[in-house]
Design a protein around this motif. Structure first.
Motif, PDB file in Angstrom:
ATOM      1  N   ASN A  48       0.863  -1.177   0.000  1.00 40.26           N
ATOM      2  CA  ASN A  48       0.000   0.000   0.000  1.00 40.26           C
ATOM      3  C   ASN A  48       0.901   1.229   0.000  1.00 40.26           C
ATOM      4  OD1 ASN A  48      -2.407  -1.547   0.271  1.00 40.26           O
ATOM      5  ND2 ASN A  48      -1.914  -1.816   2.421  1.00 40.26           N
ATOM      6  N   VAL A  49       0.562   2.196  -0.856  1.00 39.35           N
ATOM      7  CA  VAL A  49       1.386   3.393  -1.017  1.00 39.35           C
ATOM      8  C   VAL A  49       0.482   4.623  -1.001  1.00 39.35           C
ATOM      9  CG1 VAL A  49       3.027   4.604  -2.514  1.00 39.35           C
ATOM     10  CG2 VAL A  49       2.963   2.092  -2.508  1.00 39.35           C
ATOM     11  N   LEU A  56       5.389  10.419   2.026  1.00 39.09           N
ATOM     12  CA  LEU A  56       5.236   9.169   1.287  1.00 39.09           C
ATOM     13  C   LEU A  56       5.207   8.045   2.312  1.00 39.09           C
ATOM     14  CD1 LEU A  56       5.175   7.516  -1.352  1.00 39.09           C
ATOM     15  CD2 LEU A  56       7.686   7.504  -1.273  1.00 39.09           C
ATOM     16  N   LEU A  58       4.590   3.829   2.853  1.00 37.27           N
ATOM     17  CA  LEU A  58       4.543   2.521   2.203  1.00 37.27           C
ATOM     18  C   LEU A  58       4.335   1.450   3.262  1.00 37.27           C
ATOM     19  CD1 LEU A  58       7.437   4.047   0.868  1.00 37.27           C
ATOM     20  CD2 LEU A  58       6.614   2.511  -0.868  1.00 37.27           C
ATOM     21  N   GLN A 154       7.515   7.293 -10.453  1.00 42.22           N
ATOM     22  CA  GLN A 154       7.117   5.894 -10.438  1.00 42.22           C
ATOM     23  C   GLN A 154       7.743   5.130  -9.281  1.00 42.22           C
ATOM     24  OE1 GLN A 154      10.175   3.547 -13.381  1.00 42.22           O
ATOM     25  NE2 GLN A 154       8.202   4.047 -14.191  1.00 42.22           N
ATOM     26  N   LEU A 155       7.105   4.026  -8.967  1.00 43.12           N
ATOM     27  CA  LEU A 155       7.677   3.015  -8.088  1.00 43.12           C
ATOM     28  C   LEU A 155       8.287   1.976  -9.006  1.00 43.12           C
ATOM     29  CD1 LEU A 155       4.862   2.136  -5.522  1.00 43.12           C
ATOM     30  CD2 LEU A 155       6.989   3.303  -5.043  1.00 43.12           C
ATOM     31  N   VAL A 172      -0.363  -4.009  -5.616  1.00 43.10           N
ATOM     32  CA  VAL A 172      -0.088  -2.646  -5.175  1.00 43.10           C
ATOM     33  C   VAL A 172      -1.370  -1.820  -5.207  1.00 43.10           C
ATOM     34  CG1 VAL A 172       1.258  -0.544  -5.612  1.00 43.10           C
ATOM     35  CG2 VAL A 172       2.258  -2.789  -6.103  1.00 43.10           C
ATOM     36  N   GLN A 173      -1.615  -1.133  -4.114  1.00 40.13           N
ATOM     37  CA  GLN A 173      -2.708  -0.165  -4.009  1.00 40.13           C
ATOM     38  C   GLN A 173      -2.038   1.182  -3.768  1.00 40.13           C
ATOM     39  OE1 GLN A 173      -5.758  -1.294  -4.581  1.00 40.13           O
ATOM     40  NE2 GLN A 173      -5.015  -3.393  -4.601  1.00 40.13           N
ATOM     41  N   LEU A 174      -2.302   2.160  -4.628  1.00 44.69           N
ATOM     42  CA  LEU A 174      -1.600   3.436  -4.562  1.00 44.69           C
ATOM     43  C   LEU A 174      -2.578   4.599  -4.600  1.00 44.69           C
ATOM     44  CD1 LEU A 174       1.615   4.442  -6.296  1.00 44.69           C
ATOM     45  CD2 LEU A 174      -0.399   5.786  -6.820  1.00 44.69           C
ATOM     46  N   GLY A 176      -2.034   8.610  -5.086  1.00 44.85           N
ATOM     47  CA  GLY A 176      -1.024   9.618  -5.396  1.00 44.85           C
ATOM     48  C   GLY A 176      -1.652  10.840  -6.021  1.00 44.85           C
ATOM     49  N   GLN A 180      -6.253   7.217  -7.504  1.00 45.14           N
ATOM     50  CA  GLN A 180      -6.088   5.888  -6.940  1.00 45.14           C
ATOM     51  C   GLN A 180      -5.808   4.876  -8.041  1.00 45.14           C
ATOM     52  OE1 GLN A 180      -9.672   5.000  -4.818  1.00 45.14           O
ATOM     53  NE2 GLN A 180      -9.486   6.742  -3.461  1.00 45.14           N
ATOM     54  N   PHE A 194       3.203   7.039 -10.590  1.00 43.73           N
ATOM     55  CA  PHE A 194       2.398   7.707  -9.573  1.00 43.73           C
ATOM     56  C   PHE A 194       1.229   8.406 -10.234  1.00 43.73           C
ATOM     57  CE2 PHE A 194       5.989   7.152  -6.734  1.00 43.73           C
ATOM     58  CZ  PHE A 194       5.363   6.981  -5.513  1.00 43.73           C
TER      59      PHE A 194
END
Length: 194
Positions: A48-49, A56, A58, A154-155, A172-174, A176, A180, A194
């Motif tokens: 999760n980000v 930030l 994580l 980006q990740l 991954v749930q982001l 940013g 979402q 992101f």
């Protein structure tokens, strides 16, 4: 922000993930009591980000098998060395998550696992259910302060997949600046914008 991060998986859980039950263990109910969303699945992890302004956050959750290669208590010298190596590698989120941009500095890191408790000689029975079922998990929570968050584009989990090759996929749930997202990353497709 921590409440936001903890609620993130529920808000973003894609229907495909909710329906996917590829590999469940009989102890799924026990893991639900500990806050895990899905059944314990070797090879799979969750990340999760949240990028909110300059903050930030994580949160990585993974079966210990993916990171250490085993889930039982570390009794041998080799197992203890492996646990120490995993713990050391998890203390560098910038490398693991490809965060070279944004001028981010780690402000807080929390690593939790029955394996780490044993490593610290602090085993007090809290994780007895994990030890007995041999379905230990590793949870890593990071908070970073980014002076230039707009440079975070980006990740890239390529390094995480390289260091922990038993990890085959990461859900991954982001949240940013662009909204979402929920996506599954693999060694062949290891980055997310992101």
């Amino acid at each position: 922000m921590r409440r936001l991060l903890l609620a993130l998986p529920f808000a973003l859980l894609p229907p495909a993930v909710a329906q996917a039950n590829e590999h469940q263990h009989a102890h799924a109910d026990e893991h639900a009591e500990h806050g895990s969303l899905d059944a314990h699945e070797h090879g799979a992890a969750r990340l999760n980000v949240v990028l909110d302004g300059q903050a930030l956050e994580l949160q990585l959750e993974s079966p210990a098998m993916n990171l250490a290669g085993f889930e039982h208590a570390a009794n041998s010298a080799a197992d203890k060395a492996k646990v120490a190596a995993v713990r050391n590698q998890l203390q560098d989120p910038q490398a693991l998550f490809g965060l070279s941009a944004g001028d981010c500095t780690l402000s807080e890191a929390e690593l939790e696992s029955a394996l780490f408790a044993d490593d610290e000689h602090a085993h007090d029975g809290q994780h007895a259910d994990e030890d007995e079922s041999e379905h230990s998990e590793i949870h890593a929570h990071y908070q970073l302060d980014c002076k230039k968050p707009s440079e975070l584009k980006q990740l890239n989990l390529g390094e995480l997949f390289k260091r922990f090759p038993a990890t085959e996929k990461i859900q991954v749930q982001l949240i940013g600046p662009n909204g979402q997202q929920g996506v599954e990353l693999t060694p062949a497709n290891a980055s997310l914008n992101f």
